[in-house]
Structure formats: structure tokens, C-alpha cells
Design an enzyme around this catalytic site. Structure first.
Site, PDB file in Angstrom:
ATOM      1  N   HIS A  51       0.842  -1.204   0.000  1.00 42.76           N
ATOM      2  CA  HIS A  51       0.000   0.000   0.000  1.00 42.76           C
ATOM      3  C   HIS A  51       0.874   1.250   0.000  1.00 42.76           C
ATOM      4  CE1 HIS A  51      -3.404  -2.666   1.659  1.00 42.76           C
ATOM      5  NE2 HIS A  51      -3.527  -2.495   0.356  1.00 42.76           N
ATOM      6  N   GLU A  65       1.775   3.627   3.023  1.00 41.55           N
ATOM      7  CA  GLU A  65       2.254   2.996   4.256  1.00 41.55           C
ATOM      8  C   GLU A  65       3.787   3.003   4.279  1.00 41.55           C
ATOM      9  OE1 GLU A  65      -0.012  -0.683   4.494  1.00 41.55           O
ATOM     10  OE2 GLU A  65      -1.894   0.432   4.241  1.00 41.55           O
ATOM     11  N   HIS A  90       2.695  -3.877   6.633  1.00 40.59           N
ATOM     12  CA  HIS A  90       1.713  -2.828   6.327  1.00 40.59           C
ATOM     13  C   HIS A  90       1.706  -1.873   7.515  1.00 40.59           C
ATOM     14  CE1 HIS A  90      -0.720  -4.488   2.852  1.00 40.59           C
ATOM     15  NE2 HIS A  90       0.036  -5.545   3.146  1.00 40.59           N
ATOM     16  N   GLU A 110       0.778  -5.186  10.889  1.00 43.42           N
ATOM     17  CA  GLU A 110       0.332  -3.798  10.800  1.00 43.42           C
ATOM     18  C   GLU A 110       1.198  -3.043  11.797  1.00 43.42           C
ATOM     19  OE1 GLU A 110      -1.766  -2.551   8.688  1.00 43.42           O
ATOM     20  OE2 GLU A 110      -3.051  -4.199   8.040  1.00 43.42           O
TER      21      GLU A 110
END
Ligand code: 0X9
Ligand code: ZN
Length: 440
Positions: A181, A184, A308, A378
């Protein structure tokens, strides 16, 4: 493989503000005079208490970005916000990202106060330096090209010159990747710092043993076109997808919805303007094709970690379904690995779909199709309070330090992931400075 090295200020303001304060007349569904474009995205907080509610939100095409116990933060356009409202969801708040951080003009690069982050060229300079200082340990391999023609670089660590030359090894392998992404950016910095760390500590006893016995691949930027676009205008664009011209005035495919495993069945959007647009076909994008071909051609890979941001979570399959992994031994190994790593980074370990259901992500594919133990981290910050996607460069060192031990742990267990099921196995190889709970 080569070797070698949206426009006017918030047009939706009135409509969305009306929704947020609960006075939107949704019986009429008429757009106010000033709303000419209903694809403009808002970053909103929506009341949601459990995974079922979060999945319902994701199904509208809104992209859920951060999860709290009582709510989520998500990008949504006017249509999606209206749908959410009609379904009874409460829109609690919104965040005006256009007036947030990053307003310091510096075209085609990070804003000056975030200059420690690496854009594509600076990343490339960094990894070329690393390779030239360690030619007997590192080679740079382009695993393919992005849509706009940028090489997708992989840093290959192997102590055998033949393996380094051929890009193939019999040793058990691990691949770390960042930046599926675009916005990010912290997910680029962590694998990059990790590569530097491995090179600089190659003579430390534990690291040299690991490097001697493993095949290590680090792909810090899977989506360079998106990452470059995100910093191209002197301010952050909050871009997520790649830069595919969808041919209908919209751009971008969500690379983490484009993998083939249960592609398009749920939690991904057919609407090309959506943040979680799945693309016209599985593996329609050169970036996901490159990852697919790379992973499939390296049959020694036992573990995959995709970085991410944000939320501080350790996620493991499945994401496509609430069902747990049916192979009990695998599930136990995943849980053991996730809870062990959480001791170091203090992230929350959970099944991906506990966040929300989505299909076509990297880890479901790598595990579902190829049996590779695959995780999504994450990274920090934990929430919007910490800056969300744009936490500032001050966070980078800490995020790396939090995740160094989990990265080394995965490197170790990639020798035989099932070994984690043996009692005490998580600590028996580690030098003191990487014991659970210890400081870097
Ligand atoms: O939605 C994603 O692609 C990931 N979150 S992010 O905020 N970085 O976009 C999470 C993927 C986890 N996988 C599933 N829930 N299937
Ligand atoms: Zn992401």
C-alpha cells in the site's frame, strides 16, 4: 530476472457533515448543489463493535484502516457513506487529511520534515551501497517491473556465492516485503533497516549463524509507483493502490486484493474507484505478478512477512473467512509464532478476518496455495492519535527496534516452522539481547 546490482476542496463537505451530525435527509438522496463528484474520499470514524459489523462496513467498499474496540476508521466516498448511514451505522467523526501533516512543499519527495523516509531513488541508493559493501553476502535482483516501469528490487542475502549468482538456494528461505500500500511508508523503512542491520551485524555470532543457514529475501517496495505518487505533490496524497489507469477516469488496483486465493469473493470492491478495488482479474497487476512468480519459483521459502501500517497487529490467515485454519498443527504453529512475536513488539496477534473479511491478500495466497507460513504486520502507530499513515519520521527507529526480534525469530524458525511447537524452542537459539521482553 535482471541481476546486478481529486481536485477542489472538499466538495462533499456539506453532505458528509450533514450525515455526521445526523441530519442528512436520505429519503431524497439528492446531492447538494456543490457536490459534483461522489468519488471524493472522506476519512471517517464509524461505530462498529465486532468483526461482523466491520465486515459489513468493508462490504460497502469502504476501506477499513484502523480498528478500535467500538469503532473503525475508514476511507469512504459519498455513496458508501450513504449506504453505511442507511444500514444504521453511526458516523462518529471525520478527519480532514488535507489540512493534516505534510504540507511542506517538496515536489517528488517526502515533505522536508519527513526527509528520513526513502523515496524510490533513495531506497535504491541505500540498497546499492549495502550491496557494494557486502558483495559476498548480498545481491540485488529485480523481480519484475512496476506498471510505470520501475524495477521491483529484492535484496538477496546468501553466504554461498553460487546461490547469490543464481538467485536460487537449497537453504530454507524467508521473504520480507513492504509497501503493498503506497501511503504505508513506514512499511518500507522497517525492511530497509532490517537489511542494513543484517549486513552490519553479519559477524555477530547469532546473526552469522542465521545467515549461514538461511536464504533471505527482502523486497522493501512492492508498489513504487504508488509510493512515488503519494509524495509527488509536495504533500501526502493518501494514496493506497498502484497506479493502474482503469480506463474509466479512475486509477489504481489494491494490490492486497489482487492475489488469486478466493479472489473477489468478499471484502474487495468491483468498483474501480474504490480504495479496495480488486482489479479486473487475479494477478492482473505487474506488481502482484512479480511477487507471485518470485515466490513460486523459490520453493525453499518457508516463511513470508508482509509489512503494512498501521494498528500494531500480527495477522495470520485466514482473511477470506472467519473459519480458522483447518490443519491443526499449522494453526498451533501460527498461534505459537504470533504470540511469541507479540512478546517483543507488543502487537496484538489475531486471525486476519478478526479485523474484517477481505479476499485477495498476499498472506492468504501464499499460505493457501503454497503452504508458506505467512504473516501481515500492521506496524505502528496504534491509531490515528499517533498519526495514522503519517506518524512522522520520529517513529521509524522505534518501529524498527520493536520488530527486529520478531524478524530474527521468523528468520530462525524458517528453518522448520513446526519446530516452534517444541516447548522452549522460541528462546533456545537467541542471544541475550534478543530474549523475549528484553530491550534492543
Ligand atoms: O486491508 C488490508 O489490506 C490490510 N490492512 S491495511 O490497513 N494495511 O490496508 C489488512 C489485510 C489483512 N487481511 C485480511 N483482513 N484479509
Ligand atoms: Zn496496507
Amino acid at each position: 530476472m535482471n541481476r546486478g546490482i481529486k481536485r477542489k476542496s472538499w466538495a462533499l463537505g456539506a453532505a458528509v457533515s450533514a450525515l455526521i451530525v445526523g441530519i442528512w435527509d436520505h429519503s431524497a438522496h439528492a446531492l447538494p448543489q456543490d457536490v459534483k463528484d461522489d468519488s471524493e474520499l472522506r476519512f471517517i470514524q464509524i461505530g462498529a463493535k465486532n468483526k461482523e459489523e466491520r465486515t459489513t462496513i468493508a462490504k460497502t467498499g469502504a476501506s477499513v484502516e484502523a480498528v478500535r474496540s467500538d469503532s473503525v476508521w475508514a476511507f469512504a466516498n459519498f455513496k458508501q457513506i450513504t449506504k453505511l448511514h442507511d444500514q444504521g451505522f453511526q458516523i462518529i467523526g471525520n478527519y480532514d487529511y488535507k489540512t493534516s501533516r505534510g504540507g511542506h512543499e517538496r515536489l517528488f519527495d517526502f515533505p522536508s520534515n519527513d526527509s528520513h523516509f526513502h523515496n524510490y531513488n533513495r531506497m535504491l541508493t541505500e540498497i546499492r551501497n549495502l550491496q557494494s559493501k557486502n558483495p559476498d553476502l548480498i545481491s540485488l535482483v529485480s523481480i519484475g517491473k512496476s506498471l510505470e516501469g520501475r524495477d521491483l528490487w529484492a535484496i538477496h542475502f546468501n553466504t554461498s556465492p553460487d546461490s547469490l549468482n543464481q538467485g536460487i538456494s537449497n537453504k530454507p528461505g524467508i521473504v520480507y516485503m513492504g509497501n503493498h500500500h503506497a501511503r504505508e511508508h513506514v512499511s518500507v523503512e522497517v525492511p530497509l533497516m532490517y537489511a542494513k542491520y543484517l549486513a552490519e551485524h553479519r559477524n555477530d555470532t547469532a546473526i552469522s549463524q542465521l545467515l549461514e543457514n538461511r536464504d533471505v529475501w527482502i523486497i522493501p517496495m512492492v508498489n513504487p509507483d504508488g509510493a512515488e505518487f503519494d509524495v509527488s505533490a509536495g504533500r501526502y496524497k493518501w494514496w493506497r493502490k498502484n497506479r493502474r489507469d482503469n480506463g474509466d477516469g479512475t486509477f489504481g488496483v489494491d494490490l492486497n486484493r489482487n492475489y488469486s486465493y478466493h479472489w473477489g469473493t468478499e471484502g474487495a470492491e468491483n468498483d474501480s474507484s474504490a480504495e479496495t478495488y480488486l482489479g479486473p482479474a487475479p494477478f492482473s497487476e505487474p506488481e502482484t505478478q512479480a511477487i507471485r512468480d518470485f515466490v513460486k519459483s523459490h520453493i525453499n521459502l518457508k516463511v513470508l512477512l508482509s509489512f503494512h501500517t498501521f494498528s500494531e497487529l500480527i495477522l495470520y490467515p485466514w482473511g477470506y473467512s472467519y473459519d480458522g485454519i483447518s490443519k491443526t498443527e499449522d494453526l498451533r504453529a501460527y498461534q505459537k509464532m504470533a504470540t511469541t512475536m507479540a512478546k517483543w513488539n507488543h502487537y496484538k496477534p489475531q486471525q486476519s478476518s478478526d479485523l474484517y473479511i477481505s479476499t485477495g491478500d498476499t498472506t492468504d495466497w501464499a499460505y493457501g496455495e503454497l503452504g508458506i507460513f505467512s504473516f501481515t504486520f500492521e506496524l505502528s502507530p496504534s491509531g490515528m492519535e499517533g498519526g495514522g499513515f503519517y506518524p512522522g519520521q520520529g517513529i521509524i527507529d522505534k518501529v524498527f527496534k520493536d520488530n527486529l526480534q520478531p524478524c530474527l525469530y521468523l528468520l530462525n524458525v524458517s528453518g522448520n516452522p513446526y519446530q516452534v511447537l517444541d516447548t522452549g524452542s522460541e528462546t533456545n537459539w537467541l542471544p541475550n539481547y534478543v530474549q523475549p521482553g528484553s530491550q534492543f
